[in-house]
Design a protein around this motif. Structure first.
Motif, PDB file in Angstrom:
ATOM      1  N   ASP A  62      -3.522  -3.563  -2.098  1.00  0.00           N
ATOM      2  CA  ASP A  62      -2.658  -2.384  -1.968  1.00  0.00           C
ATOM      3  C   ASP A  62      -3.428  -1.080  -2.142  1.00  0.00           C
ATOM      4  OD1 ASP A  62      -2.376  -1.527  -5.006  1.00  0.00           O
ATOM      5  OD2 ASP A  62      -2.143  -3.700  -4.913  1.00  0.00           O
ATOM      6  N   GLY A 108       0.621   5.749   6.119  1.00  0.00           N
ATOM      7  CA  GLY A 108       1.887   6.079   6.762  1.00  0.00           C
ATOM      8  C   GLY A 108       2.014   5.532   8.160  1.00  0.00           C
ATOM      9  N   GLY A 126       0.795  -1.214   0.000  1.00  0.00           N
ATOM     10  CA  GLY A 126       0.000   0.000   0.000  1.00  0.00           C
ATOM     11  C   GLY A 126       0.829   1.265   0.000  1.00  0.00           C
ATOM     12  N   ASP A 127       2.161   1.135   0.089  1.00  0.00           N
ATOM     13  CA  ASP A 127       3.037   2.303   0.100  1.00  0.00           C
ATOM     14  C   ASP A 127       3.630   2.597  -1.276  1.00  0.00           C
ATOM     15  OD1 ASP A 127       4.653   0.088  -0.066  1.00  0.00           O
ATOM     16  OD2 ASP A 127       6.031   0.697   1.532  1.00  0.00           O
ATOM     17  N   GLU A 128       3.155   1.907  -2.301  1.00  0.00           N
ATOM     18  CA  GLU A 128       3.672   2.119  -3.651  1.00  0.00           C
ATOM     19  C   GLU A 128       3.212   3.473  -4.194  1.00  0.00           C
ATOM     20  OE1 GLU A 128       3.177  -2.066  -2.532  1.00  0.00           O
ATOM     21  OE2 GLU A 128       1.682  -0.494  -2.803  1.00  0.00           O
ATOM     22  N   SER A 129       3.991   4.022  -5.098  1.00  0.00           N
ATOM     23  CA  SER A 129       3.639   5.308  -5.709  1.00  0.00           C
ATOM     24  C   SER A 129       2.853   5.085  -6.995  1.00  0.00           C
ATOM     25  CB  SER A 129       4.908   6.098  -6.034  1.00  0.00           C
ATOM     26  OG  SER A 129       4.610   7.209  -6.867  1.00  0.00           O
ATOM     27  N   HIS A 173      -4.809   7.686  -4.836  1.00  0.00           N
ATOM     28  CA  HIS A 173      -4.039   6.471  -5.137  1.00  0.00           C
ATOM     29  C   HIS A 173      -4.697   5.726  -6.293  1.00  0.00           C
ATOM     30  CE1 HIS A 173      -0.827   3.824  -4.057  1.00  0.00           C
ATOM     31  NE2 HIS A 173      -1.617   2.799  -3.767  1.00  0.00           N
ATOM     32  N   ARG A 231      -4.609  -1.758   2.156  1.00  0.00           N
ATOM     33  CA  ARG A 231      -3.392  -1.507   2.923  1.00  0.00           C
ATOM     34  C   ARG A 231      -2.861  -0.085   2.724  1.00  0.00           C
ATOM     35  NH1 ARG A 231       0.076  -7.066   1.769  1.00  0.00           N
ATOM     36  NH2 ARG A 231       0.624  -7.116   3.977  1.00  0.00           N
ATOM     37  N   ASN A 232      -3.499   0.666   1.859  1.00  0.00           N
ATOM     38  CA  ASN A 232      -3.088   2.048   1.618  1.00  0.00           C
ATOM     39  C   ASN A 232      -3.880   3.044   2.445  1.00  0.00           C
ATOM     40  OD1 ASN A 232      -3.958   4.654  -0.220  1.00  0.00           O
ATOM     41  ND2 ASN A 232      -1.758   4.239  -0.328  1.00  0.00           N
ATOM     42  N   TYR A 279       0.544  -0.189   5.009  1.00  0.00           N
ATOM     43  CA  TYR A 279       1.024   1.198   5.050  1.00  0.00           C
ATOM     44  C   TYR A 279       0.035   2.083   5.797  1.00  0.00           C
ATOM     45  CZ  TYR A 279       2.188   5.841   3.163  1.00  0.00           C
ATOM     46  OH  TYR A 279       2.502   7.159   3.008  1.00  0.00           O
ATOM     47  N   TYR A 280      -1.226   1.947   5.475  1.00  0.00           N
ATOM     48  CA  TYR A 280      -2.328   2.640   6.145  1.00  0.00           C
ATOM     49  C   TYR A 280      -2.061   4.139   6.326  1.00  0.00           C
ATOM     50  CZ  TYR A 280      -3.589  -2.203   7.177  1.00  0.00           C
ATOM     51  OH  TYR A 280      -3.891  -3.544   7.068  1.00  0.00           O
ATOM     52  N   ASN A 317       2.027   2.404   9.004  1.00  0.00           N
ATOM     53  CA  ASN A 317       2.890   1.217   8.934  1.00  0.00           C
ATOM     54  C   ASN A 317       2.709   0.336  10.171  1.00  0.00           C
ATOM     55  OD1 ASN A 317       4.329   1.680   6.393  1.00  0.00           O
ATOM     56  ND2 ASN A 317       5.211   3.448   7.444  1.00  0.00           N
TER      57      ASN A 317
END
Length: 686
Positions: A97, A192, A60-63, A109, A147-148, A189-190, A194
């Motif tokens: 994600d 940030g 979930g922390d992907e750009s 996102h 997860r983002n 990631y949620y 984490n």
């Protein structure tokens, strides 16, 4: 005489018209479920952020900048699916994600912040239009887990989820299936944070109101989930239903993500309260998302054909996944294999011998329910027995002695699933011989058996919930399919190749070239110690037919390897026997490789027994030059390993020279001590 016969005929006809159809045996399918049953076979597309992060479950922390297909063509997807005989496509609109394939108003996102089409693209719109163009149904996969998203686990997220579902269910035309994944809650990631977040799987999503939203926006769509409500998960990701598969389910006892679901509920229940038929899902490759290192691991035609017979042939629909590649295309190898499957299915069922046969039944309900209906090709007509007559025999007289090896039966399932036991016999020179026997039939049951020479078949229904019905029967002679060689490798490095068929030769190469009948012929086991690409075929000289090519990457042999463990059974983790495993006492295994190797990655195979325990879900991989001082090279999770317990291959960021390796379990899927089916290292380039 005629003046007496005519009134008699009229009287008999009138009497027959008064015979009612059999009473339904509940549960029975709804109108939307009946429409879905007619589809039978459709495609899954896993294409999302994971395609570009090379993961199965992103954190979930992907750009969004990572999402950038270079040749995306949804028309190519639809064309392949159509040519494969599929009736629809379901797309991963949002995976765990949280990245969205449409420009959702409710998150940044998504594709709107990606370089693809300068942020102006809408993949869901493109695929919906492509499906319409090629006459395919269109479906949506949506992961409840995110997860983002910063609010996952809170009530605010449920509002967010329903807002997104409203977008998907409103803006893209008719949707035939809404697919909710059962995986939910865990590390992420949620926004940030984490952290690890757990939710109450039974209550958090308020499924009753979420389903109501789907019903409001897409009243004809079926809803997929572990508990349905319309279609259920088959309980594994191999694509297999069960010898006994009921469309009935004790639905109110099941919830999404239920730990014991696969063991207790996946096959359905005879006394199930709701009609929730099974859907078998499987990927055409080991993973659900595209990984270049799996290009040589696309399922072979025999493997795909086995999936077809064990899903559709065992009272389930079939959903085959295409891991669309980074170009945005179904890979040419995947397309080639799925078209081969389509052609083989057509070949196997090209000539239904039932249409040339004489049929009789031991009991018939009346003129409107005669046995000839099972051969008329009309799914609105059917044979039925009289009320209370459970045991029935259907006799099928072929025009002449014929070779057969397939039998198909279908109940008239709009009135419910009934048959509990059956047997199939063929008349031979020695009398009646049992070909097969089984339990459930349901929507469709296909039996495969060795060639039988006969001119008469007996299909006996020996037990049922009520007087049985059948709307279709089929008898076929499917052409033989030569399977590729079976490979086994010992710890000493000896490679053994075998084939079940007699009078068939095996040819192989060790240099990466394509084998043919002029290549090295296999005669006895041979040693392979160094990294090698082995390719092999089966070849039948009697008709010059050959199998598909078996391609296997054989890495460093394990002859010099030793487990640094007090327990002698730990050797099972490096014995190259896929049927053995080591149950650890300290959640780790240490291996002395015998000499220094340049290690580019490692592999872990979970136990392959029926009731897996101790499957590692989070790991730490460490190396050492002396077995005393250790350096962690990587750590992470084996995503989806519980549902898809295949060998996991993890590549290191940088190669490392080492003689000792340690694989440590940080978490297992069931909280038990870690178990190791097989551990290896990767030294070859992909």
């Amino acid at each position: 005489m005629k003046k007496y016969l005519l009134p008699l005929f009229i009287l008999l006809a009138c009497q027959d018209k008064d015979i009612d159809p059999p009473a339904p045996v509940h549960p029975i399918p709804s109108a939307r479920q009946l429409a879905r049953h007619e589809l039978e076979y459709y495609g899954f597309v896993h294409f999302n952020m994971n395609t570009f992060s090379d993961m199965e479950w992103g954190m979930g922390d992907e750009s969004p900048l990572q999402f950038n297909p270079t040749e995306l063509d949804t028309r190519q997807w639809a064309k392949v699916a159509k040519e494969a005989g599929m009736k629809g496509i379901i797309i991963t609109a949002k995976h765990h994600d949280g990245f969205c394939l449409w420009p959702s108003e409710y998150t940044a996102h998504s594709v709107k912040n990606s370089p693809w089409k300068n942020g102006e693209g809408d993949l869901i719109k493109e695929l919906a239009e492509s499906c319409a163009e090629f006459g395919l149904k269109f479906g949506i996969y949506y992961s409840p887990w995110d997860r983002n998203h910063a609010d996952y686990g809170k009530q605010e997220y449920i509002t967010y989820m329903r807002n997104q579902l409203t977008e998907l269910l409103t803006n893209y035309g008719e949707i035939f299936e809404v697919w909710f994944d059962g995986a939910n809650g865990g590390d992420g990631y949620y926004g940030g944070a984490n952290e690890t977040r757990r939710v109450d799987k039974k209550s958090y999503y308020d499924w009753e109101n979420t389903f109501a939203l789907v019903r409001e926006r897409q009243p004809n769509a079926v809803i997929f989930g572990d508990a349905g409500p319309d279609v259920r998960w088959v309980g594994n990701e191999h694509g297999f239903a069960y010898e006994t598969t009921w469309s009935n389910l004790l639905r109110d006892s099941v919830y999404a993500g239920m730990p014991e679901y696969s063991d207790l509920y996946a096959a359905g229940q005879e006394n199930g309260t709701h009609w929730v038929p099974a859907e078998a899902d499987v990927s055409i490759r080991p993973g659900w998302y595209y990984h270049a290192y799996e290009d040589h691991k696309v399922k072979t035609l025999p493997q795909l054909l086995d999936i077809f017979y064990k899903s559709i042939g065992q009272n389930s629909s079939l959903l085959i996944n295409f891991p669309v590649d980074r170009r945005g295309l179904i890979h040419e190898k995947d397309a080639e294999q799925i078209i081969k499957l389509s052609k083989k299915i057509q070949e196997d069922f090209a000539d239904n011998l039932i249409t040339k046969s004489k049929l009789t039944a031991s009991n018939t309900r009346g003129r409107n329910f005669i046995i000839d209906h099972v051969a008329d090709g009309n799914n609105e007509t059917y044979w039925a027995a009289e009320d209370g007559v459970i045991q029935n025999e259907i006799m099928i007289k072929l025009p002449e002695v014929t070779t057969i090896n397939r039998f198909m039966a279908q109940e008239y399932y709009p009135l419910g699933q009934r048959i509990k036991a059956f047997k199939l016999e063929a008349k031979t020179e020695k009398g009646w011989a049992l070909i097969a026997e089984g339990t459930t039939v349901g929507v469709k049951r296909i039996l495969r058996f060795d060639d039988v020479e006969t001119d008469e078949i007996k299909f006996s229904i020996t037990d049922a919930k009520a007087s049985p019905t059948l709307y279709s029967l089929g008898i076929y002679n499917a052409p033989k399919l030569l399977i590729e060689p079976i490979l086994k490798r010992s710890k000493s490095g000896l490679v053994d190749l075998s084939i079940p068929e007699s009078n068939v030769d095996i040819y192989y190469t060790l240099d990466g070239s394509e084998p043919d009948e002029n290549s090295q012929q296999y005669e006895s086991p041979f040693e392979v110690q160094n990294p090698t690409i082995l390719k092999a075929i089966s070849f039948d000289h009697s008709n010059s037919s050959k199998s598909e090519v078996l391609t296997t990457s054989l890495d460093i042999g394990k002859a010099k390897w030793k487990v640094v463990q007090n327990d002698p059974s730990a050797e099972k983790a490096i014995d190259e026997d896929l049927q053995t495993f080591y149950k650890s006492t300290n959640n780790e295994i240490v291996v002395d490789l015998g000499e220094i190797h340049t290690i580019k990655g490692f592999s872990y195979l979970p136990p392959q027994n029926r009731y897996m325990s101790g499957v590692i879900s989070k790991y730490s991989f460490q190396t050492s030059s002396d077995g005393q001082n250790w350096t962690e090279q990587t750590s992470g999770e084996f995503s989806n390993i519980h549902n898809n317990p295949i060998e996991q291959g993890i590549l290191l960021k940088n190669p490392i020279n080492a003689q000792f390796i340690k694989l440590e379990s940080l978490q297992t899927t069931d909280g038990q001590l870690a178990a190791f089916g097989e551990v290896g290292i990767i030294t070859m380039d992909n």
